[in-house]
Write a protein that holds these residues in place. Structure first.
Motif, PDB file in Angstrom:
ATOM      1  N   PRO A   1       0.710  -1.175   0.022  1.00 26.61           N
ATOM      2  CA  PRO A   1       0.197   0.082  -0.126  1.00 26.61           C
ATOM      3  C   PRO A   1       0.774   1.419   0.105  1.00 26.61           C
ATOM      4  CG  PRO A   1      -0.820  -1.583   1.634  1.00 26.61           C
ATOM      5  CD  PRO A   1       0.427  -1.953   1.099  1.00 26.61           C
ATOM      6  N   GLY A   2       0.460   2.176  -0.932  1.00 29.03           N
ATOM      7  CA  GLY A   2       1.417   3.401  -0.922  1.00 29.03           C
ATOM      8  C   GLY A   2       2.470   3.196  -1.901  1.00 29.03           C
ATOM      9  N   GLY A   3       2.447   2.314  -2.512  1.00 26.05           N
ATOM     10  CA  GLY A   3       3.896   1.928  -3.308  1.00 26.05           C
ATOM     11  C   GLY A   3       3.650   2.411  -4.790  1.00 26.05           C
ATOM     12  N   GLY A   4       2.393   3.150  -4.906  1.00 26.52           N
ATOM     13  CA  GLY A   4       2.488   3.649  -6.438  1.00 26.52           C
ATOM     14  C   GLY A   4       1.564   2.961  -7.288  1.00 26.52           C
ATOM     15  N   PHE A   5       0.676   3.623  -7.968  1.00 25.74           N
ATOM     16  CA  PHE A   5      -0.385   3.021  -8.760  1.00 25.74           C
ATOM     17  C   PHE A   5       0.033   2.110 -10.011  1.00 25.74           C
ATOM     18  CE2 PHE A   5      -3.079   7.037  -7.704  1.00 25.74           C
ATOM     19  CZ  PHE A   5      -3.484   6.558  -6.500  1.00 25.74           C
ATOM     20  N   GLY A   6       1.261   2.644 -10.535  1.00 23.79           N
ATOM     21  CA  GLY A   6       1.585   1.995 -11.706  1.00 23.79           C
ATOM     22  C   GLY A   6       0.827   2.499 -12.895  1.00 23.79           C
ATOM     23  N   LEU A   7       0.233   1.246 -13.707  1.00 25.75           N
ATOM     24  CA  LEU A   7      -0.528   1.615 -14.944  1.00 25.75           C
ATOM     25  C   LEU A   7      -2.025   2.199 -14.699  1.00 25.75           C
ATOM     26  CD1 LEU A   7       0.801  -1.165 -17.386  1.00 25.75           C
ATOM     27  CD2 LEU A   7       1.362   1.266 -17.414  1.00 25.75           C
ATOM     28  N   PHE A   8      -2.412   1.486 -13.402  1.00 24.45           N
ATOM     29  CA  PHE A   8      -4.078   1.592 -13.341  1.00 24.45           C
ATOM     30  C   PHE A   8      -4.114   2.566 -11.619  1.00 24.45           C
ATOM     31  CE2 PHE A   8      -3.255  -1.774 -16.036  1.00 24.45           C
ATOM     32  CZ  PHE A   8      -4.050  -1.345 -17.217  1.00 24.45           C
TER      33      PHE A   8
ATOM     34  N   TRP B   1      -1.563   9.491  -2.127  1.00 22.45           N
ATOM     35  CA  TRP B   1      -1.013   8.144  -2.641  1.00 22.45           C
ATOM     36  C   TRP B   1       0.498   8.137  -2.963  1.00 22.45           C
ATOM     37  CZ3 TRP B   1      -3.947   3.989  -1.346  1.00 22.45           C
ATOM     38  CH2 TRP B   1      -4.983   3.943  -1.100  1.00 22.45           C
ATOM     39  N   GLY B   2       1.026   9.188  -3.233  1.00 22.25           N
ATOM     40  CA  GLY B   2       2.513   9.598  -3.589  1.00 22.25           C
ATOM     41  C   GLY B   2       2.433   9.382  -5.149  1.00 22.25           C
ATOM     42  N   ASP B   3       4.020   9.119  -5.589  1.00 18.20           N
ATOM     43  CA  ASP B   3       4.153   9.349  -7.067  1.00 18.20           C
ATOM     44  C   ASP B   3       3.541   7.982  -7.602  1.00 18.20           C
ATOM     45  OD1 ASP B   3       5.786  11.623  -6.615  1.00 18.20           O
ATOM     46  OD2 ASP B   3       7.399  10.300  -6.175  1.00 18.20           O
ATOM     47  N   ARG B   4       3.077   8.201  -8.729  1.00 18.23           N
ATOM     48  CA  ARG B   4       2.578   7.000  -9.589  1.00 18.23           C
ATOM     49  C   ARG B   4       3.539   5.815  -9.340  1.00 18.23           C
ATOM     50  NH1 ARG B   4      -2.124   7.297 -12.308  1.00 18.23           N
ATOM     51  NH2 ARG B   4      -2.631   5.465 -13.451  1.00 18.23           N
ATOM     52  N   ASN B   5       4.550   6.139  -9.784  1.00 21.81           N
ATOM     53  CA  ASN B   5       5.911   5.196  -9.654  1.00 21.81           C
ATOM     54  C   ASN B   5       6.562   5.480  -8.592  1.00 21.81           C
ATOM     55  OD1 ASN B   5       4.965   3.756 -12.485  1.00 21.81           O
ATOM     56  ND2 ASN B   5       5.803   5.570 -13.346  1.00 21.81           N
ATOM     57  N   GLY B   6       6.578   4.343  -7.387  1.00 21.09           N
ATOM     58  CA  GLY B   6       7.257   4.593  -6.324  1.00 21.09           C
ATOM     59  C   GLY B   6       6.396   4.780  -5.191  1.00 21.09           C
TER      60      GLY B   6
END
Length: 480
Positions: free
Chosen positions: A397-404, A419-424
């Motif tokens: 959780p909170g690790g980044g959404f990625g593609l979706f 939720w933080g950066d989309r990647n990370g």
């Protein structure tokens, strides 16, 4: 340091075109290019007469080269122009009056005076040392004396036993300041020579040194107070996130933390030989393996609605596509002990398909800092079109959404940026407390057991799934 015209040609022109009386006195140089009854220099591509003041002991010859002269006489290096020192972080010329002394003090570059006497008590790679109330360098003018390995010196009613020369205590130089032999650079920097000039520049592989000389890091960022790494730059420098700002990790103070290893620990799971990589994500979406027909199962992956209540229909559309189906909140990572953790992941296994890897478990053994030797057992519940071979995308959780992004429709009260950066994802423990309360413990896993590791490398091997993971996912395969 500048291109000169051919001296012979200019000299001929000097005699043909002008007499000495027609030449002016040099104003910005003391460099002698030719000598007859007078000493000649060149300025503005024309000859000029070197004034007598250039040869007075207190005249700064280095000014013609764009440098000041030193107040002291500590020689760092010598070139075709003369002798050079360093003062206030800048190169400076050594005055000719310094050469009138019986010897220059080589120990000054190391932060020590030279001795009044010539008694040698220790010799190392820097030179010969004496002891006169403190360590001092033996002047080169001193005749050779017998070196003693241990000497007791009495001064001012204080008896001191000395066995080796001390470690220099002078302040090291900071970003882009001059350096050289005996002049060190601060933490995270090395002395780099370019075009005849040496200066301190950032170097992630620099010799470890406490971050006490420079108030800020080598890349001009504030020093971190802790050691949690949240980003690794392309040059290999390590960064953290504190007080809502990026900060530079102290290499010396954090060395033990960063290089901690659990390789010799008592591992409870096999250590694989296949090499792989990891990332992290949390998109809240319906897991790919939960769709019917993906693989042959006894029981499929548990699914939940936005309120985390169980859903029994695996044909329902994912929340990432406007449907009601999401990953259940219980499918988050947790620490079993200091060395072992359990969790879930998306993956891509070389030579296999989703039908082969869905709901199987793998033991990941981390091979890079700061969790080298720790193991995480993951059950594969998802896949990803952006994953390479041997790639495990760990659900945190909170690790980044990625593609979706299925988290924003599921938790509309939480701003997307929290939720933080989309990647990370989030970059600090404080960021975890902005997430839904049910997600906070799983988020803190990244900064506690996972020690803030940023995409660590792994080896991996397939293992039997622990019952704890099977109970949370509800997923069991027909062939296991």
């Amino acid at each position: 340091m500048k291109m000169l015209l051919n001296s012979t040609l200019l000299l001929l022109l000097h005699f043909i075109v002008k007499s000495e009386a027609q030449y002016s006195t040099c104003k910005n140089t003391c460099s002698v290019e030719y000598e007859d009854d007078s000493k000649w220099g060149i300025e503005n591509n024309d000859w000029c007469i070197i004034p007598d003041s250039c040869f007075e002991s207190n005249t700064c010859w280095a000014s013609s080269l764009g440098y000041d002269c030193c107040e002291g006489c500590d020689i760092i290096t010598t070139d075709e122009y003369g002798e050079w020192g360093i003062e206030n972080g800048e190169w400076c010329g050594i005055l000719s009056s310094c050469s009138q002394s019986t010897a220059s003090c080589w120990a000054g570059a190391l932060g020590y005076p030279c001795c009044e006497g010539c008694d040698v008590v220790y010799t190392d790679n820097d030179g010969k040392w004496g002891y006169e109330d403190d360590w001092c360098g033996i002047k080169e003018s001193c005749s050779a004396t017998t070196t003693k390995k241990t000497t007791t010196t009495t001064s001012k009613k204080t008896t001191t036993t000395t066995t080796k020369a001390p470690t220099p205590t002078q302040k090291c130089r900071c970003q882009y300041e001059a350096c050289g032999p005996g002049i060190c650079c601060g933490a995270g920097m090395s002395c780099v020579e370019k075009d005849g000039y040496a200066q301190c520049e950032p170097d992630p592989n620099a010799e470890l040194r406490p971050a006490t000389d420079c108030e800020i890091g080598p890349h001009f960022g504030q020093w971190c107070q802790g050691c949690l790494v949240t980003d690794t730059q392309t040059d290999g420098s390590l960064w953290g996130w504190e007080n809502k700002s990026p900060c530079e990790i102290k290499p010396y103070e954090c060395n033990e933390f960063l290089n901690a290893s659990w390789e010799d620990a008592e591992h409870h799971w096999p250590i694989g030989e296949a090499k792989g990589s990891t990332t992290r994500y949390w998109d809240c979406c319906k897991p790919s393996c939960a769709w019917p027909g993906k693989f042959e199962y006894k029981t499929n992956i548990k699914l939940c609605n936005a309120d985390n209540s169980p859903l029994l229909d695996n044909n329902l559309i994912s929340g990432c596509e406007g449907g009601p189906t999401y990953t259940c909140e219980e499918q988050t990572p947790w620490a079993v002990d200091e060395v072992t953790a359990y969790g879930f992941a998306a993956a891509n296994i070389p030579g296999l398909t989703e039908a082969d890897w869905c709901c199987t478990c793998y033991a990941l053994t981390f091979t890079s800092f700061p969790i080298k030797g720790k193991q995480m057992i993951v059950q594969i519940s998802n896949t990803g079109g952006d994953l390479g071979e041997g790639h495990f995308d760990i659900q945190i959780p909170g690790g980044g959404f990625g593609l979706f992004n299925g988290c924003s429709p599921r938790y509309p009260e939480i701003p997307e940026e929290d939720w933080g950066d989309r990647n990370g994802g989030v970059t600090s423990r404080e960021g975890c407390y902005k997430l839904p309360k049910s997600m906070q413990e799983g988020c803190l896993f990244k900064f506690d057991w996972f020690r803030g590791a940023d995409n660590p490398e792994i080896t991996y091997v397939k293992v039997d799934c622990p019952k704890e993971l099977l109970e949370l996912s509800g997923c069991t395969r027909m062939d296991e």
